[in-house]
Design a protein around this motif. Structure first.
Motif, PDB file in Angstrom:
ATOM      1  N   SER A   1       0.453  -1.645  -0.182  1.00  8.03           N
ATOM      2  CA  SER A   1      -0.038   0.171  -0.020  1.00  8.03           C
ATOM      3  C   SER A   1       0.716   1.011  -0.013  1.00  8.03           C
ATOM      4  N   THR A   2       0.353   2.279  -0.718  1.00  7.66           N
ATOM      5  CA  THR A   2       1.131   3.856  -0.476  1.00  7.66           C
ATOM      6  C   THR A   2       0.405   4.418   0.446  1.00  7.66           C
ATOM      7  N   THR A   3      -0.506   3.922   1.484  1.00  8.96           N
ATOM      8  CA  THR A   3      -1.108   4.915   2.186  1.00  8.96           C
ATOM      9  C   THR A   3      -0.069   4.801   3.611  1.00  8.96           C
ATOM     10  N   PHE A   4      -0.465   5.496   3.992  1.00  8.01           N
ATOM     11  CA  PHE A   4       0.850   5.396   5.889  1.00  8.01           C
ATOM     12  C   PHE A   4      -0.074   6.268   6.873  1.00  8.01           C
ATOM     13  N   LEU A   5       0.091   5.729   8.429  1.00  9.02           N
ATOM     14  CA  LEU A   5      -0.259   6.365   9.222  1.00  9.02           C
ATOM     15  C   LEU A   5       0.765   8.275   9.053  1.00  9.02           C
ATOM     16  N   ASP A   6      -0.485   9.137   9.656  1.00  9.02           N
ATOM     17  CA  ASP A   6      -0.414  10.871   9.915  1.00  9.02           C
ATOM     18  C   ASP A   6       1.437  10.171  11.361  1.00  9.02           C
ATOM     19  N   PRO A   7       2.025  10.511  10.759  1.00  5.24           N
ATOM     20  CA  PRO A   7       2.811  10.490  12.283  1.00  5.24           C
ATOM     21  C   PRO A   7       2.994  10.977  13.233  1.00  5.24           C
ATOM     22  N   ALA A   8       2.174  11.721  13.286  1.00  3.84           N
ATOM     23  CA  ALA A   8       2.022  13.069  14.547  1.00  3.84           C
ATOM     24  C   ALA A   8       0.787  11.724  15.146  1.00  3.84           C
ATOM     25  N   LEU A   9      -0.182  11.147  14.321  1.00  2.63           N
ATOM     26  CA  LEU A   9      -1.048  10.112  14.923  1.00  2.63           C
ATOM     27  C   LEU A   9      -0.463   9.010  15.607  1.00  2.63           C
ATOM     28  N   LYS A  10       0.345   8.460  14.362  1.00  2.05           N
ATOM     29  CA  LYS A  10       0.951   7.327  15.536  1.00  2.05           C
ATOM     30  C   LYS A  10       1.984   7.867  16.727  1.00  2.05           C
ATOM     31  N   ALA A  11       1.973   8.870  17.214  1.00  2.00           N
ATOM     32  CA  ALA A  11       2.989   9.076  17.704  1.00  2.00           C
ATOM     33  C   ALA A  11       1.815   9.707  19.220  1.00  2.00           C
ATOM     34  N   GLU A  12       0.996  10.294  18.829  1.00  2.00           N
ATOM     35  CA  GLU A  12      -0.310  10.381  20.253  1.00  2.00           C
ATOM     36  C   GLU A  12      -0.487   8.733  20.408  1.00  2.00           C
ATOM     37  N   LEU A  13      -0.891   8.140  19.854  1.00  2.29           N
ATOM     38  CA  LEU A  13      -1.090   6.957  19.888  1.00  2.29           C
ATOM     39  C   LEU A  13      -0.311   5.592  20.806  1.00  2.29           C
ATOM     40  N   ALA A  14       0.990   5.932  20.373  1.00  3.32           N
ATOM     41  CA  ALA A  14       2.594   4.889  21.034  1.00  3.32           C
ATOM     42  C   ALA A  14       2.075   5.886  22.202  1.00  3.32           C
ATOM     43  N   SER A  15       1.873   7.197  23.035  1.00  7.23           N
ATOM     44  CA  SER A  15       1.900   7.380  24.178  1.00  7.23           C
ATOM     45  C   SER A  15       0.572   7.425  25.101  1.00  7.23           C
ATOM     46  N   ILE A  16       0.296   6.727  24.367  1.00  3.47           N
ATOM     47  CA  ILE A  16      -0.852   5.914  25.731  1.00  3.47           C
ATOM     48  C   ILE A  16      -0.452   4.678  26.806  1.00  3.47           C
ATOM     49  N   ALA A  17       0.869   3.945  26.246  1.00  3.10           N
ATOM     50  CA  ALA A  17       1.212   3.457  26.637  1.00  3.10           C
ATOM     51  C   ALA A  17       2.284   4.040  27.870  1.00  3.10           C
ATOM     52  N   ASP A  18       2.562   4.850  27.560  1.00  3.22           N
ATOM     53  CA  ASP A  18       3.450   6.434  29.009  1.00  3.22           C
ATOM     54  C   ASP A  18       3.463   5.396  30.522  1.00  3.22           C
ATOM     55  N   ASP A  19       2.047   5.701  30.539  1.00  3.10           N
ATOM     56  CA  ASP A  19       2.044   5.592  31.862  1.00  3.10           C
ATOM     57  C   ASP A  19       1.353   4.299  32.064  1.00  3.10           C
ATOM     58  N   LYS A  20       1.293   3.505  31.301  1.00  6.32           N
ATOM     59  CA  LYS A  20       0.438   2.066  31.780  1.00  6.32           C
ATOM     60  C   LYS A  20       1.461   0.821  31.231  1.00  6.32           C
ATOM     61  N   PRO A  21       1.759   0.420  32.470  1.00  2.00           N
ATOM     62  CA  PRO A  21       2.714  -0.394  32.407  1.00  2.00           C
ATOM     63  C   PRO A  21       1.875  -2.000  32.241  1.00  2.00           C
ATOM     64  N   GLY A  22       2.861  -2.717  30.639  1.00  2.00           N
ATOM     65  CA  GLY A  22       1.994  -3.932  31.045  1.00  2.00           C
ATOM     66  C   GLY A  22       1.863  -3.686  28.867  1.00  2.00           C
ATOM     67  N   VAL A  23       1.636  -2.031  28.642  1.00  2.00           N
ATOM     68  CA  VAL A  23       0.605  -2.350  27.598  1.00  2.00           C
ATOM     69  C   VAL A  23       2.128  -1.900  26.408  1.00  2.00           C
ATOM     70  N   VAL A  24       1.365  -2.789  25.717  1.00  2.00           N
ATOM     71  CA  VAL A  24       2.081  -2.541  24.175  1.00  2.00           C
ATOM     72  C   VAL A  24       2.146  -1.791  23.228  1.00  2.00           C
TER      73      VAL A  24
ATOM     74  N   GLU B   1      -9.366   1.212  29.563  1.00  2.00           N
ATOM     75  CA  GLU B   1      -8.998   2.826  29.235  1.00  2.00           C
ATOM     76  C   GLU B   1      -8.093   3.051  27.918  1.00  2.00           C
ATOM     77  N   VAL B   2      -7.551   2.059  27.979  1.00  2.00           N
ATOM     78  CA  VAL B   2      -7.061   1.839  26.024  1.00  2.00           C
ATOM     79  C   VAL B   2      -7.439   1.967  25.058  1.00  2.00           C
ATOM     80  N   ARG B   3      -8.891   1.117  25.657  1.00  2.00           N
ATOM     81  CA  ARG B   3      -9.886   1.564  23.995  1.00  2.00           C
ATOM     82  C   ARG B   3     -10.471   2.857  23.795  1.00  2.00           C
ATOM     83  N   ASP B   4     -10.763   3.255  24.794  1.00  2.00           N
ATOM     84  CA  ASP B   4     -11.650   4.533  25.435  1.00  2.00           C
ATOM     85  C   ASP B   4     -10.714   5.691  24.464  1.00  2.00           C
ATOM     86  N   GLU B   5      -9.007   5.504  25.121  1.00  2.00           N
ATOM     87  CA  GLU B   5      -8.148   7.240  24.981  1.00  2.00           C
ATOM     88  C   GLU B   5      -7.936   6.664  23.055  1.00  2.00           C
TER      89      GLU B   5
END
Length: 303
Positions: A148-171, A192-196
């Motif tokens: 595919s030639t379509t990728f997710l927005d890097p800013a979106l991915k960064a925000e989604l990745a930050s969900i794990a910052d304060d959640k031990p065990g979330v990968v 909580e993960v799904r809501d975020e």
């Protein structure tokens, strides 16, 4: 903004999170059913009997050349693991898959959410035709790879990745075309993960996004591809063209592939849960591996 949650078919789980690697019961659930009409084509009813399910599903030497085998990976032929990179591929499974591929004239393919590179790594030296990252990557029978030639927005991915910052065990698993947030090590954080994840996606008003709920995971991708569209593409090419596919999958993301089976007079089987409109259900990945071994063993016996 367009956000779509993929809705799970009403399902009855037979494998709780705490029993991912439980011993096989060696049985299949009986589920006589036919696919609902799709595109004006409906598959005939398929019945799975209890007396010897692996034998009932066995494809003999006469009918095998008309079949293609399409296999999801995690939760279908491999037991789920705490994290994506901790899965274990039994050595005899790789050997069995290689033999099965030869029996079906190369018409054996993976249909996975994993990247193509990971599939090749885990199943080395095999490089089967594969649908990877839910359809973003496709390797045909001749080795040609389409991406595919379509990728997710890097800013979106960064925000989604930050969900794990304060959640031990979330990968976080960044696949390029999609990003997955796993909470298998912290199941109490699932809601909580799904809501975020939903909240983050809602902030990206210009993006078309699809949220895929899975087994202790939430994945975000663009809706321009899925396993169903990729299966439809794969089936137009040799050695799959003209064959009747058998697809086996276990999760919500596999339902797009189940839906296209009637277009090719194909058959679907789920793993660990009953899904409406498919032929039947394997209890565990162990049972799927046993079925694969049975087909391969039967082929050797017939020579």
């Amino acid at each position: 903004m367009s956000i779509r949650w993929s809705r799970a078919t009403k399902a009855r789980s037979t494998t709780e999170n705490s029993r991912w690697n439980q011993a096989s019961t060696g049985k299949l659930k009986s589920c006589p059913a036919s696919f609902p009409p799709l595109g004006g084509v409906a598959a005939p009813p398929v019945f799975i009997k209890h007396r010897n399910p692996e034998r009932e599903l066995f494809i003999d030497a006469v009918t095998l050349p008309s079949r293609a085998i399409l296999l999801d990976v995690d939760g279908t032929i491999l037991d789920l693991a705490p994290t994506p990179l901790e899965v274990v591929v039994p050595p005899d499974l790789t050997v069995a898959l290689e033999r099965l591929s030869k029996r079906v004239g190369g018409a054996l393919a993976f249909v996975s959410g994993r990247p193509l590179a990971e599939l090749d790594l885990f199943f080395t030296p095999l490089k089967l035709p594969s649908i990877a990252v839910h359809g973003a990557e496709l390797r045909l029978g001749d080795g040609t790879v389409r991406r595919s030639t379509t990728f997710l927005d890097p800013a979106l991915k960064a925000e989604l990745a930050s969900i794990a910052d304060d959640k031990p065990g979330v990968v976080i698993e960044d696949k390029g075309y999609s990003i997955a947030v796993h909470y298998r090590l912290a199941p109490h954080l699932g809601h909580e993960v799904r809501d975020e994840v939903s909240a983050v996606c809602a902030r990206f008003t210009s993006a078309r996004l699809e949220i895929l709920p899975g087994k202790s995971v939430v994945e975000v991708k663009q809706p321009s591809f899925n396993k169903g569209t990729a299966v439809r593409d794969l089936m137009q090419h040799e050695p799959f063209k003209g064959r009747k596919p058998i697809f086996i999958g276990d999760d919500v993301t596999d339902e797009a592939a189940f839906e296209v089976m009637p277009e090719f007079d194909g058959t679907g089987f789920s793993v660990g849960r009953h899904v409406e409109g498919i032929a039947g259900t394997f209890e565990t990945p162990t049972d799927v591996r046993r079925w694969i071994a049975e087909m391969v063993r039967g082929g050797r016996e017939k020579r």
